[in-house]
Design an enzyme around this catalytic site. Structure first.
Site, PDB file in Angstrom:
ATOM      1  N   GLU A   1       0.938  -1.423   0.099  1.00 29.99           N
ATOM      2  CA  GLU A   1       0.166  -0.169   0.072  1.00 29.99           C
ATOM      3  C   GLU A   1       1.199   1.109   0.254  1.00 29.99           C
ATOM      4  O   GLU A   1       0.432   1.655  -0.485  1.00 29.99           O
ATOM      5  CB  GLU A   1      -1.007   0.223   0.913  1.00 29.99           C
ATOM      6  CG  GLU A   1      -1.736  -1.457   1.160  1.00 29.99           C
ATOM      7  CD  GLU A   1      -3.068  -1.015  -0.038  1.00 29.99           C
ATOM      8  OE1 GLU A   1      -3.304  -0.027   0.098  1.00 29.99           O
ATOM      9  OE2 GLU A   1      -3.232  -2.044  -0.550  1.00 29.99           O
TER      10      GLU A   1
ATOM     11  N   ASP B   1       3.183  15.994  -3.794  1.00 32.17           N
ATOM     12  CA  ASP B   1       3.180  17.051  -3.163  1.00 32.17           C
ATOM     13  C   ASP B   1       2.642  16.689  -1.740  1.00 32.17           C
ATOM     14  O   ASP B   1       2.232  17.922  -0.958  1.00 32.17           O
ATOM     15  CB  ASP B   1       2.476  18.550  -3.430  1.00 32.17           C
ATOM     16  CG  ASP B   1       1.554  17.744  -4.361  1.00 32.17           C
ATOM     17  OD1 ASP B   1       0.847  16.796  -3.863  1.00 32.17           O
ATOM     18  OD2 ASP B   1       0.479  18.523  -3.959  1.00 32.17           O
TER      19      ASP B   1
ATOM     20  N   HIS C   1      -0.543   7.441  -6.056  1.00 29.00           N
ATOM     21  CA  HIS C   1      -1.858   8.115  -5.725  1.00 29.00           C
ATOM     22  C   HIS C   1      -1.399   9.527  -5.237  1.00 29.00           C
ATOM     23  O   HIS C   1      -2.105  10.142  -5.886  1.00 29.00           O
ATOM     24  CB  HIS C   1      -2.860   7.818  -4.925  1.00 29.00           C
ATOM     25  CG  HIS C   1      -2.563   5.810  -4.995  1.00 29.00           C
ATOM     26  ND1 HIS C   1      -5.100   6.231  -4.947  1.00 29.00           N
ATOM     27  CD2 HIS C   1      -3.339   4.750  -5.470  1.00 29.00           C
ATOM     28  CE1 HIS C   1      -4.503   4.910  -5.809  1.00 29.00           C
ATOM     29  NE2 HIS C   1      -4.182   4.455  -5.861  1.00 29.00           N
ATOM     30  N   ASP C   2      -0.323   9.685  -4.905  1.00 27.76           N
ATOM     31  CA  ASP C   2       0.093  11.023  -4.755  1.00 27.76           C
ATOM     32  C   ASP C   2       0.600  12.034  -5.312  1.00 27.76           C
ATOM     33  O   ASP C   2       0.099  12.892  -6.271  1.00 27.76           O
ATOM     34  CB  ASP C   2       1.070  11.153  -3.537  1.00 27.76           C
ATOM     35  CG  ASP C   2       1.394  12.727  -3.395  1.00 27.76           C
ATOM     36  OD1 ASP C   2       0.083  13.466  -2.862  1.00 27.76           O
ATOM     37  OD2 ASP C   2       2.476  12.971  -2.354  1.00 27.76           O
TER      38      ASP C   2
ATOM     39  N   SER D   1      -0.815  15.631  -0.864  1.00 32.66           N
ATOM     40  CA  SER D   1      -1.739  16.317  -1.053  1.00 32.66           C
ATOM     41  C   SER D   1      -2.654  14.972  -0.434  1.00 32.66           C
ATOM     42  O   SER D   1      -3.668  15.956  -0.249  1.00 32.66           O
ATOM     43  CB  SER D   1      -2.085  16.848  -2.802  1.00 32.66           C
ATOM     44  OG  SER D   1      -2.333  15.901  -3.574  1.00 32.66           O
TER      45      SER D   1
ATOM     46  N   ASP E   1       8.949  -9.842  -9.082  1.00 35.78           N
ATOM     47  CA  ASP E   1       9.773 -10.784 -10.263  1.00 35.78           C
ATOM     48  C   ASP E   1       8.857 -10.215 -11.431  1.00 35.78           C
ATOM     49  O   ASP E   1       7.737  -9.086 -11.666  1.00 35.78           O
ATOM     50  CB  ASP E   1       9.479 -12.180 -10.006  1.00 35.78           C
ATOM     51  CG  ASP E   1       7.839 -13.102  -9.506  1.00 35.78           C
ATOM     52  OD1 ASP E   1       7.335 -11.757  -9.940  1.00 35.78           O
ATOM     53  OD2 ASP E   1       8.088 -13.406  -9.082  1.00 35.78           O
TER      54      ASP E   1
HETATM   55 CA    CA Z   1       5.094 -11.508  -7.973  1.00 33.56          CA
HETATM   56 CA    CA Z   2      -0.220  14.546  -4.835  1.00 32.35          CA
END
Ligand code: CA
Ligand code: CA
Length: 372
Positions: A84, A108, A91-92, A110, A243
């Protein structure tokens, strides 16, 4: 500090010159001088109980952060927090546009500064857990959210055998003033046209997008079909190993849906594996298929290109000259245990019962599909 119901894929993605003893550290009255002769000399980090050193004193603080999150966030494993945290870097950073400054400031922080807004976006479904797990560490160590997110992504990945050692740069401001709007992240249900349009606008080529997808070698979906158990939700058969199985397995003919067959899902080649619709499409589109296929028998190239793409990702919205390179703080990635049966050769291998006739080749470069 474990998630209760893990996931990873509503969105598309979602990557010493000398050491000194502690006695020397305590005896040294001042940092050692550096010589501008083309070599980088490390200086002892004065407050570091382990006696580590850094080429820039700014990096010393990150050793403290490292020790804390290794023990208290990642627990030294290629588990959900590592997965994650890698996802969160994407995602940022994707909240950005080369043509429209209102699309966000890139990497940044956010997603953490404005979590109450950005976590409401469909593409960020499930990301809130890692945001809230990470936030106290950034506050405790007084580092910017933007830096911390990139640091945690790089450190977490080192627990996944086979991974490259990502670079880390520090110095991103903690004065983020506005959230990224909705719609900056590609969705697993999006067409390749739409996905490429978005990533191109951020500044990535089609090949670089494919390079970034190596992150799916250590990934699991949770929200495309939340009813599926984790062991039927991995995106490749080796989710604990970085891999190239992901690239091969996404090219295999789909047989049946692992989950509920939503628009975000494509048919999987075997039970126990979940295939995102976007992964299936990218593996078969003429604009991305050759780069995709090139990694099937070349994990070295996959790692090199992933590392470069992740560097670019981490710098979105920033200039390298305003940041300090603290890559030396990122640990050397773990190796597979000596008794491991997991293959970490340069080539992927066919899952049991599968072979060349199951591969759906879309790359037309005249070279054919490699022998595995
Ligand atoms: Ca793998
Ligand atoms: Ca951002």
């Amino acid at each position: 500090m474990r998630f209760t119901n893990k996931s990873n894929a509503t969105s598309l993605l979602f990557f010493s010159v000398f050491s000194v003893s502690s006695s020397l550290v305590s005896a040294a009255p001042n940092p050692l001088p550096s010589l501008d002769v083309g070599l980088t000399f490390k200086r002892p980090c004065m407050a570091d109980p382990k006696g580590r050193s850094a080429s820039n004193p700014v990096c010393c603080k990150w050793y403290e952060v490292l020790d804390d999150i290794q023990l208290n966030l990642f627990e030294h494993e290629c588990g959900p927090e590592a997965h994650e945290s890698l996802r969160l870097t994407f995602h940022d950073a994707m909240g950005y546009s080369t043509t429209n400054p209102l699309m966000g400031g890139g990497a940044d922080g956010s997603v953490m500064h404005f979590a109450e807004i950005e976590m409401g976006y469909v593409a960020n479904h499930g990301v809130d857990e890692i945001v809230e797990l990470q936030r106290p560490f950034a506050i405790k160590h007084e580092v910017s959210f933007a830096d911390f997110i990139q640091f945690a992504g790089a450190v977490g990945l080192t627990h996944c055998p086979g991974s490259p050692r990502l670079q880390f740069f520090t110095g991103r401001s903690n004065q983020t003033i506005f959230p990224a709007p909705d719609g900056t992240l590609p969705l697993a249900s999006d067409s390749v046209d739409k996905i490429l349009e978005r990533v191109n606008d951020v500044g990535f080529t089609a090949d670089e997008l494919v390079d970034l997808m190596a992150s799916h070698s250590v990934a699991v979906q949770r929200h495309v079909d939340p009813s599926l158990p984790v062991n039927q939700s991995f995106l490749d058969s080796t989710p604990g190993t970085f891999d190239s199985q992901f690239y091969l397995e996404t090219m295999l003919k789909g047989e049946s849906f692992a989950g509920n067959g939503s628009r975000s899902e494509a048919t999987s080649p075997f039970i126990g594996e979940f295939r995102l619709a976007s992964d299936a499409a990218l593996a078969r589109d003429p604009r991305t298929a050759c780069e995709w296929q090139s990694f099937v028998d070349n994990r070295t190239s996959m790692n090199q290109k992933f590392k470069l793409a992740m560097k670019k990702l981490s710098l979105i919205g920033h200039s390298l000259e305003h940041l300090v390179d603290c890559s030396e703080v990122i640990p050397i990635p773990v190796q597979p245990p000596s008794n491991s049966t997991t293959s970490l050769g340069n080539s992927a291998s066919y899952p049991k019962g599968k072979g060349r006739s199951d591969v759906e080749v879309a790359c037309d470069n005249g070279k054919g599909f490699p022998d595995l």
